[in-house]
Motif scaffolding. Structure first.
Motif, PDB file in Angstrom:
ATOM      1  N   LEU A 142       9.405 -14.774   5.816  1.00  0.00           N
ATOM      2  CA  LEU A 142      10.576 -14.458   4.991  1.00  0.00           C
ATOM      3  C   LEU A 142      10.217 -14.052   3.563  1.00  0.00           C
ATOM      4  O   LEU A 142      10.894 -13.205   2.963  1.00  0.00           O
ATOM      5  CB  LEU A 142      11.524 -15.661   4.950  1.00  0.00           C
ATOM      6  N   PHE A 143       9.157 -14.636   3.002  1.00  0.00           N
ATOM      7  CA  PHE A 143       8.933 -14.491   1.563  1.00  0.00           C
ATOM      8  C   PHE A 143       7.577 -13.877   1.163  1.00  0.00           C
ATOM      9  O   PHE A 143       7.410 -13.510   0.001  1.00  0.00           O
ATOM     10  CB  PHE A 143       9.069 -15.859   0.876  1.00  0.00           C
ATOM     11  N   PHE A 144       6.610 -13.781   2.085  1.00  0.00           N
ATOM     12  CA  PHE A 144       5.264 -13.383   1.663  1.00  0.00           C
ATOM     13  C   PHE A 144       4.731 -12.114   2.325  1.00  0.00           C
ATOM     14  O   PHE A 144       3.626 -11.694   1.991  1.00  0.00           O
ATOM     15  CB  PHE A 144       4.284 -14.539   1.903  1.00  0.00           C
ATOM     16  N   VAL A 145       5.458 -11.543   3.244  1.00  0.00           N
ATOM     17  CA  VAL A 145       5.038 -10.269   3.852  1.00  0.00           C
ATOM     18  C   VAL A 145       6.222  -9.310   3.809  1.00  0.00           C
ATOM     19  O   VAL A 145       7.372  -9.743   3.728  1.00  0.00           O
ATOM     20  CB  VAL A 145       4.556 -10.452   5.306  1.00  0.00           C
ATOM     21  N   PRO A 146       5.978  -8.002   3.838  1.00  0.00           N
ATOM     22  CA  PRO A 146       7.091  -7.042   3.855  1.00  0.00           C
ATOM     23  C   PRO A 146       7.982  -7.243   5.085  1.00  0.00           C
ATOM     24  O   PRO A 146       7.499  -7.573   6.163  1.00  0.00           O
ATOM     25  CB  PRO A 146       6.377  -5.681   3.914  1.00  0.00           C
ATOM     26  N   ARG A 147       9.288  -7.037   4.910  1.00  0.00           N
ATOM     27  CA  ARG A 147      10.222  -7.174   6.021  1.00  0.00           C
ATOM     28  C   ARG A 147      10.015  -6.037   7.027  1.00  0.00           C
ATOM     29  O   ARG A 147       9.758  -4.897   6.628  1.00  0.00           O
ATOM     30  CB  ARG A 147      11.670  -7.134   5.513  1.00  0.00           C
ATOM     31  N   PRO A 148      10.131  -6.329   8.318  1.00  0.00           N
ATOM     32  CA  PRO A 148      10.076  -5.252   9.312  1.00  0.00           C
ATOM     33  C   PRO A 148      11.256  -4.303   9.125  1.00  0.00           C
ATOM     34  O   PRO A 148      12.348  -4.719   8.721  1.00  0.00           O
ATOM     35  CB  PRO A 148      10.169  -5.994  10.649  1.00  0.00           C
ATOM     36  N   GLU A 149      11.025  -3.044   9.435  1.00  0.00           N
ATOM     37  CA  GLU A 149      12.081  -2.051   9.286  1.00  0.00           C
ATOM     38  C   GLU A 149      12.208  -1.221  10.564  1.00  0.00           C
ATOM     39  O   GLU A 149      11.201  -0.824  11.161  1.00  0.00           O
ATOM     40  CB  GLU A 149      11.790  -1.121   8.103  1.00  0.00           C
ATOM     41  N   GLY A 150      13.464  -0.966  10.969  1.00  0.00           N
ATOM     42  CA  GLY A 150      13.749  -0.054  12.069  1.00  0.00           C
ATOM     43  C   GLY A 150      12.982  -0.357  13.335  1.00  0.00           C
ATOM     44  O   GLY A 150      13.092  -1.438  13.931  1.00  0.00           O
ATOM     45  N   ARG A 151      12.144   0.583  13.741  1.00  0.00           N
ATOM     46  CA  ARG A 151      11.384   0.494  14.990  1.00  0.00           C
ATOM     47  C   ARG A 151      10.449  -0.708  15.016  1.00  0.00           C
ATOM     48  O   ARG A 151      10.110  -1.209  16.089  1.00  0.00           O
ATOM     49  CB  ARG A 151      10.599   1.795  15.182  1.00  0.00           C
ATOM     50  N   GLU A 152      10.034  -1.188  13.853  1.00  0.00           N
ATOM     51  CA  GLU A 152       9.120  -2.321  13.801  1.00  0.00           C
ATOM     52  C   GLU A 152       9.732  -3.555  14.449  1.00  0.00           C
ATOM     53  O   GLU A 152       9.026  -4.343  15.090  1.00  0.00           O
ATOM     54  CB  GLU A 152       8.713  -2.615  12.348  1.00  0.00           C
ATOM     55  N   TRP A 153      11.048  -3.746  14.289  1.00  0.00           N
ATOM     56  CA  TRP A 153      11.704  -4.876  14.939  1.00  0.00           C
ATOM     57  C   TRP A 153      11.599  -4.777  16.456  1.00  0.00           C
ATOM     58  O   TRP A 153      11.389  -5.791  17.144  1.00  0.00           O
ATOM     59  CB  TRP A 153      13.169  -4.962  14.522  1.00  0.00           C
ATOM     60  N   LEU A 154      11.744  -3.577  16.994  1.00  0.00           N
ATOM     61  CA  LEU A 154      11.630  -3.392  18.448  1.00  0.00           C
ATOM     62  C   LEU A 154      10.221  -3.721  18.927  1.00  0.00           C
ATOM     63  O   LEU A 154      10.037  -4.321  19.992  1.00  0.00           O
ATOM     64  CB  LEU A 154      11.992  -1.948  18.823  1.00  0.00           C
ATOM     65  N   LEU A 155       9.220  -3.341  18.150  1.00  0.00           N
ATOM     66  CA  LEU A 155       7.840  -3.642  18.523  1.00  0.00           C
ATOM     67  C   LEU A 155       7.591  -5.150  18.501  1.00  0.00           C
ATOM     68  O   LEU A 155       6.921  -5.694  19.387  1.00  0.00           O
ATOM     69  CB  LEU A 155       6.878  -2.940  17.554  1.00  0.00           C
TER      70      LEU A 155
END
Length: 300
Positions: A62-75
């Motif tokens: 939640l706080f220390f890595v970039p949030r997943p975006e778009g297609r990354e959530w599917l992966l």
């Protein structure tokens, strides 16, 4: 750290780092198996580890890595079915046969399926020399399985189902390894994938473990379960994390094969830590496993 990993992709330095990471994963995976061996019900132990994964990793995600975006959530979410099936099959196998019988079959069948999966999904190929190395390594691991079946006291009626479950688990290992490599390569920051991987793939076993705990007539000490969960999660970070990073840096198949030298580390830990007997036949089979890994590495 992310910039360093990305800068090493496809380089000779990246290849060397992938080799180190895969061997590190092998050692940690063997150590994780050793601390779980025969101490606590496999469903409870995996539930404790997954609970610790969620508690310890969610703040990082939640706080220390970039949030997943778009297609990354599917992966990321696409990894869940492979890991769920893997954990279920492994727990089922461990409830039917001894660790020393099941573990080599899982690890022996996994590399073959992973190399095929990497060819189908990512387009990786192995040279004839590397295929020879895969055969030598698998022969050594499966030879250990046969040796254990002859010398370890097992329930013969439950043995055949356990072996089929072990092979199916090896196929599941190939599934999550190949998909994980595909997914981590498709995620901009590899640590984004890893952080969310440890969170989303850990939601099943805590529920199953809680259900099982309530129905047990005699439960293990809570302190032991807690200690196993935290220790297993920390080692699991290293084991799964390092092999996934290795697949981002270099060939998936090579990383998978090198990871299966965990069987050698498991036998060494059994001998040095658990004081198990290691005779000349097991030494010969372990030498075959190590030789197979060397052939794969040199034949690339």
């Amino acid at each position: 750290m992310s910039d360093l990993i990305l800068s090493l992709e496809g380089t000779e330095a990246g290849h060397r780092l992938a080799l180190i990471l895969a061997l590190t994963a092998a050692f940690l995976h063997a150590f994780l198996g050793a601390i779980q061996k025969g101490r606590i019900d496999p469903w409870l132990s995996r539930g404790a580890i997954d609970t610790a994964f969620i508690v310890l990793t969610l703040p990082i995600a939640l706080f220390f890595v970039p949030r997943p975006e778009g297609r990354e959530w599917l992966l990321i979410l696409g990894t869940m079915p492979f890991m769920f099936v893997y954990k279920w099959l492994l727990a089922l196998a461990y409830t039917r046969a001894a660790y020393t019988v099941v573990y080599p079959v899982v690890r022996g069948s996994g590399p073959f399926f992973t190399v095929l999966g990497a060819w189908l999904l990512i387009g990786e190929t192995f040279t004839p020399t590397q295929w020879t190395g895969v055969g030598v390594l698998m022969g050594g691991i499966l030879g250990l399985a046969v040796y254990n079946m002859r010398h370890v006291q097992v329930d013969r009626e439950r043995l055949v189902p356990a072996l089929w479950l072990a092979v199916a688990t090896g196929l599941a290992v190939a599934g999550y390894t190949t998909w994980g490599a595909f997914a981590i390569r498709g995620t901009a920051d590899p640590f984004t994938y890893l952080a969310w991987f440890f969170v989303v793939t850990a939601v099943d076993m805590p529920l199953i473990a809680a259900w099982r705990w309530r129905r047990m007539s005699q439960t293990p000490p809570v302190r032991d379960v807690f200690r196993l969960g935290v220790t297993g999660a920390v080692i699991g970070w290293g084991s799964f994390g390092t092999v996934m990073l290795a697949t981002r840096l270099d060939k998936v198949g090579e990383a998978a094969v090198l990871r299966e030298t965990s069987t050698v580390f498991a036998a060494m830990i059994g001998w040095l830590v658990l004081k198990e007997t290691v005779g000349p036949r097991r030494v010969m089979l372990m030498t075959l496993i190590a030789l197979g890994a060397v052939i794969v590495e040199l034949g690339g």
